[in-house]
Design a protein around this motif. Sequence first.
Motif, PDB file in Angstrom:
ATOM      1  N   GLU A 186       0.834  -1.201   0.000  1.00 53.42           N
ATOM      2  CA  GLU A 186       0.000   0.000   0.000  1.00 53.42           C
ATOM      3  C   GLU A 186       0.869   1.253   0.000  1.00 53.42           C
ATOM      4  O   GLU A 186       0.546   2.257  -0.654  1.00 53.42           O
ATOM      5  CB  GLU A 186      -0.929   0.002   1.213  1.00 53.42           C
ATOM      6  CG  GLU A 186      -1.935   1.166   1.189  1.00 53.42           C
ATOM      7  CD  GLU A 186      -2.880   1.148   2.383  1.00 53.42           C
ATOM      8  OE1 GLU A 186      -3.443   2.235   2.687  1.00 53.42           O
ATOM      9  OE2 GLU A 186      -3.056   0.086   3.012  1.00 53.42           O
ATOM     10  N   PHE A 187       1.989   1.199   0.705  1.00 53.84           N
ATOM     11  CA  PHE A 187       2.919   2.330   0.768  1.00 53.84           C
ATOM     12  C   PHE A 187       3.398   2.705  -0.632  1.00 53.84           C
ATOM     13  O   PHE A 187       3.369   3.885  -1.036  1.00 53.84           O
ATOM     14  CB  PHE A 187       4.109   1.925   1.654  1.00 53.84           C
ATOM     15  CG  PHE A 187       4.993   3.032   2.120  1.00 53.84           C
ATOM     16  CD1 PHE A 187       5.803   3.739   1.234  1.00 53.84           C
ATOM     17  CD2 PHE A 187       5.064   3.347   3.467  1.00 53.84           C
ATOM     18  CE1 PHE A 187       6.651   4.745   1.676  1.00 53.84           C
ATOM     19  CE2 PHE A 187       5.896   4.360   3.926  1.00 53.84           C
ATOM     20  CZ  PHE A 187       6.702   5.054   3.024  1.00 53.84           C
ATOM     21  N   VAL A 188       3.828   1.710  -1.406  1.00 49.27           N
ATOM     22  CA  VAL A 188       4.311   1.964  -2.764  1.00 49.27           C
ATOM     23  C   VAL A 188       3.204   2.534  -3.633  1.00 49.27           C
ATOM     24  O   VAL A 188       3.424   3.473  -4.422  1.00 49.27           O
ATOM     25  CB  VAL A 188       4.884   0.671  -3.383  1.00 49.27           C
ATOM     26  CG1 VAL A 188       5.207   0.874  -4.866  1.00 49.27           C
ATOM     27  CG2 VAL A 188       6.135   0.220  -2.629  1.00 49.27           C
ATOM     28  N   GLU A 189       2.010   2.015  -3.503  1.00 48.98           N
ATOM     29  CA  GLU A 189       0.885   2.518  -4.299  1.00 48.98           C
ATOM     30  C   GLU A 189       0.595   3.983  -3.979  1.00 48.98           C
ATOM     31  O   GLU A 189       0.314   4.786  -4.886  1.00 48.98           O
ATOM     32  CB  GLU A 189      -0.343   1.647  -4.052  1.00 48.98           C
ATOM     33  CG  GLU A 189      -0.205   0.242  -4.634  1.00 48.98           C
ATOM     34  CD  GLU A 189      -1.291  -0.709  -4.167  1.00 48.98           C
ATOM     35  OE1 GLU A 189      -2.015  -0.355  -3.196  1.00 48.98           O
ATOM     36  OE2 GLU A 189      -1.408  -1.803  -4.749  1.00 48.98           O
ATOM     37  N   GLY A 212       1.049   7.248  -6.465  1.00 51.13           N
ATOM     38  CA  GLY A 212      -0.065   8.166  -6.662  1.00 51.13           C
ATOM     39  C   GLY A 212       0.323   9.613  -6.382  1.00 51.13           C
ATOM     40  O   GLY A 212      -0.101  10.534  -7.099  1.00 51.13           O
ATOM     41  N   LEU A 213       1.108   9.828  -5.364  1.00 53.15           N
ATOM     42  CA  LEU A 213       1.556  11.187  -5.034  1.00 53.15           C
ATOM     43  C   LEU A 213       2.468  11.749  -6.111  1.00 53.15           C
ATOM     44  O   LEU A 213       2.422  12.954  -6.405  1.00 53.15           O
ATOM     45  CB  LEU A 213       2.260  11.192  -3.678  1.00 53.15           C
ATOM     46  CG  LEU A 213       1.342  11.018  -2.465  1.00 53.15           C
ATOM     47  CD1 LEU A 213       2.158  10.777  -1.197  1.00 53.15           C
ATOM     48  CD2 LEU A 213       0.432  12.236  -2.280  1.00 53.15           C
ATOM     49  N   TRP A 214       3.312  10.905  -6.719  1.00 55.51           N
ATOM     50  CA  TRP A 214       4.163  11.386  -7.813  1.00 55.51           C
ATOM     51  C   TRP A 214       3.338  11.823  -9.022  1.00 55.51           C
ATOM     52  O   TRP A 214       3.827  12.579  -9.872  1.00 55.51           O
ATOM     53  CB  TRP A 214       5.150  10.298  -8.222  1.00 55.51           C
ATOM     54  CG  TRP A 214       6.302  10.125  -7.256  1.00 55.51           C
ATOM     55  CD1 TRP A 214       6.819  11.064  -6.414  1.00 55.51           C
ATOM     56  CD2 TRP A 214       7.087   8.940  -7.059  1.00 55.51           C
ATOM     57  NE1 TRP A 214       7.873  10.538  -5.695  1.00 55.51           N
ATOM     58  CE2 TRP A 214       8.056   9.243  -6.069  1.00 55.51           C
ATOM     59  CE3 TRP A 214       7.060   7.660  -7.612  1.00 55.51           C
ATOM     60  CZ2 TRP A 214       9.003   8.302  -5.641  1.00 55.51           C
ATOM     61  CZ3 TRP A 214       7.989   6.726  -7.188  1.00 55.51           C
ATOM     62  CH2 TRP A 214       8.952   7.044  -6.213  1.00 55.51           C
ATOM     63  N   LEU A 274       3.255   6.017 -17.306  1.00 61.27           N
ATOM     64  CA  LEU A 274       2.177   6.951 -17.592  1.00 61.27           C
ATOM     65  C   LEU A 274       1.553   7.430 -16.298  1.00 61.27           C
ATOM     66  O   LEU A 274       1.513   6.689 -15.305  1.00 61.27           O
ATOM     67  CB  LEU A 274       1.123   6.288 -18.470  1.00 61.27           C
ATOM     68  CG  LEU A 274       1.577   5.864 -19.872  1.00 61.27           C
ATOM     69  CD1 LEU A 274       0.470   5.040 -20.535  1.00 61.27           C
ATOM     70  CD2 LEU A 274       1.951   7.079 -20.700  1.00 61.27           C
ATOM     71  N   PRO A 275       1.037   8.640 -16.237  1.00 64.58           N
ATOM     72  CA  PRO A 275       0.348   9.105 -15.021  1.00 64.58           C
ATOM     73  C   PRO A 275      -0.857   8.236 -14.708  1.00 64.58           C
ATOM     74  O   PRO A 275      -1.445   7.582 -15.579  1.00 64.58           O
ATOM     75  CB  PRO A 275      -0.090  10.532 -15.390  1.00 64.58           C
ATOM     76  CG  PRO A 275       0.780  10.923 -16.528  1.00 64.58           C
ATOM     77  CD  PRO A 275       1.087   9.667 -17.286  1.00 64.58           C
ATOM     78  N   SER A 276      -1.242   8.204 -13.448  1.00 62.72           N
ATOM     79  CA  SER A 276      -2.409   7.426 -13.030  1.00 62.72           C
ATOM     80  C   SER A 276      -3.629   7.847 -13.838  1.00 62.72           C
ATOM     81  O   SER A 276      -3.893   9.048 -14.025  1.00 62.72           O
ATOM     82  CB  SER A 276      -2.681   7.646 -11.531  1.00 62.72           C
ATOM     83  OG  SER A 276      -1.593   7.200 -10.777  1.00 62.72           O
ATOM     84  N   GLY A 277      -4.355   6.861 -14.337  1.00 60.05           N
ATOM     85  CA  GLY A 277      -5.581   7.145 -15.088  1.00 60.05           C
ATOM     86  C   GLY A 277      -5.359   7.412 -16.555  1.00 60.05           C
ATOM     87  O   GLY A 277      -6.317   7.564 -17.311  1.00 60.05           O
ATOM     88  N   ALA A 278      -4.066   7.491 -16.975  1.00 62.56           N
ATOM     89  CA  ALA A 278      -3.797   7.798 -18.387  1.00 62.56           C
ATOM     90  C   ALA A 278      -4.006   6.579 -19.252  1.00 62.56           C
ATOM     91  O   ALA A 278      -3.891   5.454 -18.801  1.00 62.56           O
ATOM     92  CB  ALA A 278      -2.372   8.299 -18.523  1.00 62.56           C
ATOM     93  N   HIS A 285      -6.316   9.199  -0.870  1.00 65.12           N
ATOM     94  CA  HIS A 285      -6.203   7.760  -0.611  1.00 65.12           C
ATOM     95  C   HIS A 285      -6.745   7.417   0.771  1.00 65.12           C
ATOM     96  O   HIS A 285      -6.406   8.058   1.766  1.00 65.12           O
ATOM     97  CB  HIS A 285      -4.739   7.320  -0.714  1.00 65.12           C
ATOM     98  CG  HIS A 285      -4.518   5.896  -0.315  1.00 65.12           C
ATOM     99  ND1 HIS A 285      -4.630   4.858  -1.213  1.00 65.12           N
ATOM    100  CD2 HIS A 285      -4.199   5.338   0.896  1.00 65.12           C
ATOM    101  CE1 HIS A 285      -4.379   3.721  -0.589  1.00 65.12           C
ATOM    102  NE2 HIS A 285      -4.135   3.974   0.688  1.00 65.12           N
ATOM    103  N   LYS A 286      -7.550   6.389   0.830  1.00 64.72           N
ATOM    104  CA  LYS A 286      -8.037   5.855   2.110  1.00 64.72           C
ATOM    105  C   LYS A 286      -7.901   4.337   2.051  1.00 64.72           C
ATOM    106  O   LYS A 286      -8.596   3.657   1.314  1.00 64.72           O
ATOM    107  CB  LYS A 286      -9.497   6.244   2.351  1.00 64.72           C
ATOM    108  CG  LYS A 286      -9.718   7.730   2.580  1.00 64.72           C
ATOM    109  CD  LYS A 286     -11.191   8.031   2.835  1.00 64.72           C
ATOM    110  CE  LYS A 286     -11.409   9.502   3.179  1.00 64.72           C
ATOM    111  NZ  LYS A 286     -11.099  10.384   2.027  1.00 64.72           N
TER     112      LYS A 286
END
Length: 438
Positions: free
Chosen positions: A158-161, A165-167, A434-438, A195-196
């Motif tokens: 979860e930490f890596v995810e 996401g923050l990047w 690629l960015p998240s969601g791309a 994130h939760k």
Amino acid sequence: MSRIKLGLSMRYLGYHIAAWRHPDFDPGSLSRFEAYRDIAQKAEAEKLDMIFFADGLAVRSEDKPAGSLSHDMRNAELEPITLLSAIAAVTSRIGLVATASTTYNEPYHVARKYASLDHISGGRAGWNVVTSWSEQEALNFSRISNLPKDERYDRALEFVEVVRGLWDSFEEDAFTHDKTSGQFYDPDKRHVLDHKGKFFQVRGPLTSARPPQGHPLIVQAGASDQGRNIAAQYADVVYTVSHSVEEAREFYADLKARAAHFGRRDNAPLIMPALAFYVGETTAQAQAKLDELQRLIDPLAGLALLYTYVGDLSAYDIDKPIPEEHFANGISIGSSLIKRARDEGLTIRQLYELIGAGYTVRYVVGTAEEIVDDMQLWVESGAADGFNLCPPILPHSLDDLSAFILPELRRRGLFRTEYEGRTLRENLGLTSPLPSGA
């Protein structure tokens, strides 16, 4: 055959347990920036892919046998992110990789530090993902014991995810800096993570522009099933400690198959086993370099190195094998290490010399041709994409690498003469995510 990837591990300025006692080694250099700067610049001049700093958050050795801790060089070192930020200012191409624990950090801290290092270095940062396992580390962070293994790895995933996401908080072209309109960034290209999860609640966004590499490199070293799954999903490079080519091939095939299951590309993750080396013009000269360091191992330090595997051996004659009755007392031992000691009839001294020559990593002794033959075999047989070089003593072993091994690798067309790009990803042949969601 593709080019061999090479990293240089620089922790403690040497992987031989007695490197600091060598007459040409200055132990005070362990805390001096200039020593690391000079080695990094030499490594860059030789076009190595990266330098690497492992790290821990405690003095993890115990004072067993009594008095041994004060004979151990692994007690004082520089914090690696601070050190690599300084090295970034005096280098331009070599990758800069350091460890940060997912057990005793928060994702926002790690995301921000490595994004900053990536900006400072122009796209050369890498994060080595580890979980902290030692009780000594727990005691430094207001705990009386460490997290259970499964929980540590669940937290790490979860930490890596969250860090990834923050990047992705800002798109690459989000910052318009339009002085006429007064707009600093395009609000549509700013993304709040929110994130939760089980272990973390992190709103974001990160207070950083998107890193030059998109994401700094993710490096991982865990060989457990949970560690392999994290590596297969997210790691760009995996460090391993394989001692035989057969063991390494099995690990390589397993991890590449897991990565394919997650849809990975670029042959990622690249797999780089640890390798220490003793090289000379002749095999005898190489062996003499090893023998010189072996003679410098303090028996108390050698016994302390063995303590983790076989318990306290200080009551026995170190020039005799470990007594059979010692095992009958139920002390837990490392099966492969003890099997080798029994099969080869090793004395206690010979056993700690075996481990001390490379701090448990595989080591080779020979001429440049013999060592490069070994490296080429591992790569061509599907056991490695390259190697995390663990030099016995720095800068001396780097000079040997330059004089012997790299010329032979280049003669065979197995290593570069110039960097291919400016970022670590470019030089390793890895594309930016690629960015998240791309």
